[in-house]
Write a protein that holds these residues in place. Structure first.
Motif, short mmCIF file in Angstrom:
data_model
loop_
_atom_site.label_atom_id
_atom_site.label_comp_id
_atom_site.label_asym_id
_atom_site.label_seq_id
_atom_site.Cartn_x
_atom_site.Cartn_y
_atom_site.Cartn_z
N UNK A 1 47.66 45.71 8.78
CA UNK A 1 46.44 45.40 8.84
C UNK A 1 46.50 43.80 9.28
N UNK A 2 47.26 43.05 8.27
CA UNK A 2 47.36 41.66 8.35
C UNK A 2 48.17 41.27 9.88
N UNK A 3 48.85 42.09 10.34
CA UNK A 3 49.79 41.99 11.63
C UNK A 3 49.08 42.21 12.82
N UNK A 4 48.00 42.88 12.86
CA UNK A 4 47.07 43.48 13.76
C UNK A 4 46.32 42.24 14.53
N UNK A 5 46.44 42.15 15.91
CA UNK A 5 45.59 41.34 16.56
C UNK A 5 44.30 41.57 16.75
N UNK A 6 43.55 40.64 17.07
CA UNK A 6 42.04 40.82 17.29
C UNK A 6 41.68 41.78 18.33
N UNK A 7 40.83 42.95 18.30
CA UNK A 7 40.64 43.66 19.30
C UNK A 7 41.50 44.87 19.55
N UNK A 8 42.61 44.99 18.50
CA UNK A 8 43.24 46.33 18.63
C UNK A 8 42.70 47.34 17.64
N UNK A 9 42.70 48.53 18.06
CA UNK A 9 42.17 49.60 17.34
C UNK A 9 43.11 50.46 16.57
N UNK A 10 42.55 50.83 15.38
CA UNK A 10 43.19 51.78 14.31
C UNK A 10 42.54 52.89 14.30
N UNK A 11 43.40 53.97 14.53
CA UNK A 11 42.88 55.57 14.07
C UNK A 11 43.55 55.87 12.88
N UNK A 12 42.84 56.06 11.85
CA UNK A 12 43.48 56.73 10.45
C UNK A 12 43.43 58.07 10.21
N UNK A 13 44.41 58.57 9.74
CA UNK A 13 44.28 60.19 9.32
C UNK A 13 43.36 60.46 8.18
N UNK A 14 43.22 61.65 7.77
CA UNK A 14 42.27 62.05 7.06
C UNK A 14 42.71 61.78 5.49
N UNK B 1 34.56 46.91 10.56
CA UNK B 1 35.07 48.13 10.91
C UNK B 1 35.04 48.72 12.19
N UNK B 2 34.61 47.85 13.01
CA UNK B 2 34.19 47.92 14.54
C UNK B 2 35.35 48.47 15.26
N UNK B 3 36.69 48.15 14.68
CA UNK B 3 37.77 48.69 15.73
C UNK B 3 38.49 50.04 15.07
N UNK B 4 37.93 50.52 14.07
CA UNK B 4 38.61 51.59 13.10
C UNK B 4 37.75 52.81 13.55
N UNK B 5 38.57 53.88 13.59
CA UNK B 5 38.22 55.38 13.65
C UNK B 5 38.77 56.05 12.60
N UNK B 6 37.95 56.54 11.49
CA UNK B 6 38.54 57.20 10.18
C UNK B 6 38.50 58.68 10.37
N UNK B 7 39.55 59.22 10.69
CA UNK B 7 39.53 60.90 10.87
C UNK B 7 39.20 61.66 9.72
N UNK B 8 38.13 61.74 9.11
CA UNK B 8 38.00 62.10 7.97
C UNK B 8 38.19 63.36 7.63
N UNK B 9 38.21 64.28 8.69
CA UNK B 9 38.64 65.62 8.76
C UNK B 9 39.75 65.92 9.73
N UNK B 10 40.05 67.19 9.98
CA UNK B 10 40.82 67.60 11.03
C UNK B 10 42.24 67.03 10.87
N UNK B 11 42.74 67.55 9.58
CA UNK B 11 44.23 67.08 9.40
C UNK B 11 45.10 67.27 10.56
N UNK B 12 45.83 66.29 10.82
CA UNK B 12 46.95 66.57 11.72
C UNK B 12 46.59 66.25 13.33
N UNK B 13 45.28 65.73 13.56
CA UNK B 13 44.54 65.60 14.76
C UNK B 13 44.45 64.03 15.07
N UNK B 14 44.78 63.08 14.23
CA UNK B 14 44.53 61.61 14.37
C UNK B 14 45.42 61.04 15.58
N UNK B 15 46.62 61.62 15.66
CA UNK B 15 47.58 60.98 16.66
C UNK B 15 47.16 61.37 18.12
N UNK B 16 46.47 62.62 18.35
CA UNK B 16 45.99 62.88 19.67
C UNK B 16 44.41 62.02 19.86
#
Length: 377
Positions: free
Chosen positions: A196-209, A227-242
């Motif tokens: 996270x410390x290395x990620x540039x401004x505006x880059x998006x993170x999708x995190x697995x469940x 948190x505006x650049x993040x998507x928390x894949x709270x369910x759906x294990x295994x689907x974050x990468x898609x």
């Protein structure tokens, strides 16, 4: 609450001696007991719940006996196809005993991703014509054992799948002793902070469940970042990468990071082939490999028994790396910050996480709207 040993002895007494499934937090004491007491040929932690059903089918075809398949109720989504198209009495008529953790049971406090599944679990079993019982920690041990024997008898007599639905706090605590630990330098949380410390401004993170999303959310709060650049894949294990790939393909002016786990990748590994085929230059697939299902009790995966680097290369990722130390991670992060190609990075970490780790205080809907509004700008 009933001791898992009593459940196990009941099952053995009914000639059920093969177990497969995907761990669940409500079943962690049962799963831990299986890991300690059952040999590897008779207990398989499967890649996903559908695979577990299929293992059970193969076992029955070879032995004429009834297997036990365990899962969280969300895992029914992965299991429906083989249950209805193979095991159902209108097809191959395969007897098997499902043990299902009832997350999101109506009236019981739980995480938002479990609400809908919890609400429809019993109706879903009825729709699939799967006879079931519900067991609870408030039930008398003798009643639980009698009901388990009753539902097993139905499975044998009708040659069909049946289910035990397990309420929260049904099993008494069991401490697993047969847990292998690989002492890598970093915890996953340490690695997440470095990335996270290395990620540039505006880059998006999708995190697995599971814990990965919780650790990312808490670090954003800790550092005062949005948190505006993040998507928390709270369910759906295994689907974050898609999900991450879908975002990256439509936003090629910014890097999209997928924070994934070894268990999640293994669950739907075919997704890696799709990612490699697309050659999406702004996609960064980061897999935190701790060799276990950390969020539901630390049961082992095959994460340390397979070579993610060779798999990613075979799946046609352009840049493939693996690190074990913070120093190497920070070096690789600098390298990939200027790379204009898709990246697969395995980060080997220790299992475990802080017990005082918080949970996201924004709803999934709030998270979705915040990210979408950010992408529109």
């Amino acid at each position: 609450m009933i001791e898992v040993e009593k459940i196990y002895k009941t099952l053995i007494g009914e000639e059920i001696d093969f177990f497969a499934g995907v761990p669940d937090s409500l079943l962690k004491d049962f799963c831990g007991y299986m890991n300690d007491k059952v040999n590897e040929s008779s207990h398989i932690i499967a890649a996903n719940e559908g695979n577990a059903i299929s293992l059970g089918i193969g076992y029955h075809l070879s032995t004429c006996k009834v297997p036990l398949i365990y899962m969280q109720n969300s895992g029914l989504g992965n299991a429906i196809n083989p249950l209805l198209s193979l095991a159902d009495k209108d097809v191959y008529s395969i007897p098997m005993l499902l043990m299902i953790g009832w997350r999101g049971e109506p009236g019981v406090k739980d995480e938002p991703q479990h609400k809908k599944q919890g609400k429809i679990t019993i109706d879903l079993l009825k729709t699939m014509d799967i006879p079931h019982i519900i067991i609870s920690g408030d039930d008398d041990d003798k009643d639980i054992i009698r009901n388990i024997k009753y539902i097993i008898e139905i499975s044998k007599n009708k040659s069909c799948p049946v289910a035990i639905v397990v309420r929260k706090n049904t099993f008494s605590s069991y401490t697993q002793t047969n847990q292998k630990s690989v002492e890598y330098e970093m915890l996953r949380e340490d690695a997440i902070k470095s990335i996270v410390d290395s990620i540039g401004e505006g880059e998006i993170v999708v995190a697995t469940t599971g814990v990965t999303s919780r650790e990312l959310f808490e670090y954003r709060d800790e550092t005062g970042l949005s948190h505006k650049y993040d998507f928390y894949t709270v369910g759906g294990m295994g689907h974050a990468s898609q999900i991450a790939l879908g975002i990256a393909l439509q936003n090629k002016d910014k890097n999209v990071f997928c924070f994934d786990g070894d268990g999640a990748v293994i669950m739907h590994m075919g997704s890696m082939g799709i990612i490699g085929k697309r050659r999406c230059a702004n996609f960064r697939h980061i897999v935190f490999n701790n060799g276990c299902h950390d969020s539901v009790g630390g049961q082992p995966t095959v994460g340390f028994d397979i070579d993610f680097v060779k798999i990613a290369q075979a799946m046609n990722y352009t840049v493939v790396k693996s690190v074990e130390t913070k120093k190497d991670l920070e070096r690789i992060l600098k390298e990939i910050s200027v790379i204009k190609n898709d990246v697969f990075l395995e980060v080997k970490v220790r299992g475990g996480y802080r017990k005082n780790l918080g949970r996201p205080n924004k709803s999934p809907l709030e998270n979705k709207v915040l990210l979408m509004n950010t992408i529109k700008k």
